[in-house]
Design a protein around this motif. Structure first.
Motif: not given
Length: 176
Positions: A8, A11-12, A14-18, A21-23, A26
């Motif tokens: 989390q 993602r926060d 980098t301001e990029v969602d899942a 940036l998948t698991s 990551l």
């Protein structure tokens, strides 16, 4: 910091969602970051020592399966043949495998002075041992990494800001 918290935070920051940036992505970023930390930081927590016997006329020994980096190699008690009872430790010098081939083309024997990583599973010494010697390998442990099934590690608990920073470096490289 736990695995979920780290995902989390990456993602926060980098301001990029899942969706981007998948698991899976990551997990690769975390693994690269952990390897970077293990290579660059000499932590006492990840130092390990293993002993093995060098057998006469055999140039190779197995590398520890949990080793990330071999830091040094020592021959233990190489001077006992002269009747000494003191435990001696002689450090072997690290050399490239090409040096090992040039140094020992005729299978000269003696107390080993050099070592090299032949491949992922084998360490080679030169000259070829003329007797049985105990060797101690000092290495950095390939620690089980942070993952969905291993939610905390020594680094995530004791060096969370460094782990986050290393992950962000990897993430920004991925995003560019």
């Amino acid at each position: 910091m736990t695995y979920t918290e780290l995902l989390q935070k990456i993602r926060d920051y980098t301001e990029v969602d899942a969706n981007v940036l998948t698991s899976t992505i990551l997990d690769g970023i975390i693994e690269n970051a952990e390897f970077r930390i293990f290579r660059d930081i000499d932590s006492d927590n990840n130092r390990r020592y293993a002993t093995a016997n060098l057998i006469a006329s055999t140039r190779f020994i197995d590398a520890p399966t949990d080793a990330l980096i071999i830091r040094s190699a020592q021959i233990v008690d190489s001077d006992l043949a002269d009747g000494s009872t003191d435990q001696n430790r002689d450090f072997l010098q690290f050399r490239d495998t090409s040096f090992m081939s040039e140094f020992n083309p005729t299978e000269a024997t003696g107390v080993p002075k050099y070592y090299s990583l032949w491949d992922e599973q084998n360490i080679v010494v030169a000259p070829t041992p003329d007797a049985t010697y105990e060797i101690q390998l000092n290495y950095i442990l390939k620690d089980p990494g942070l993952s969905a099934t291993n939610t905390t590690t020594y680094i995530s608990q004791n060096f969370p800001n460094g782990l986050l920073y290393a992950c962000l470096v990897e993430a920004y490289s991925f995003l560019k």
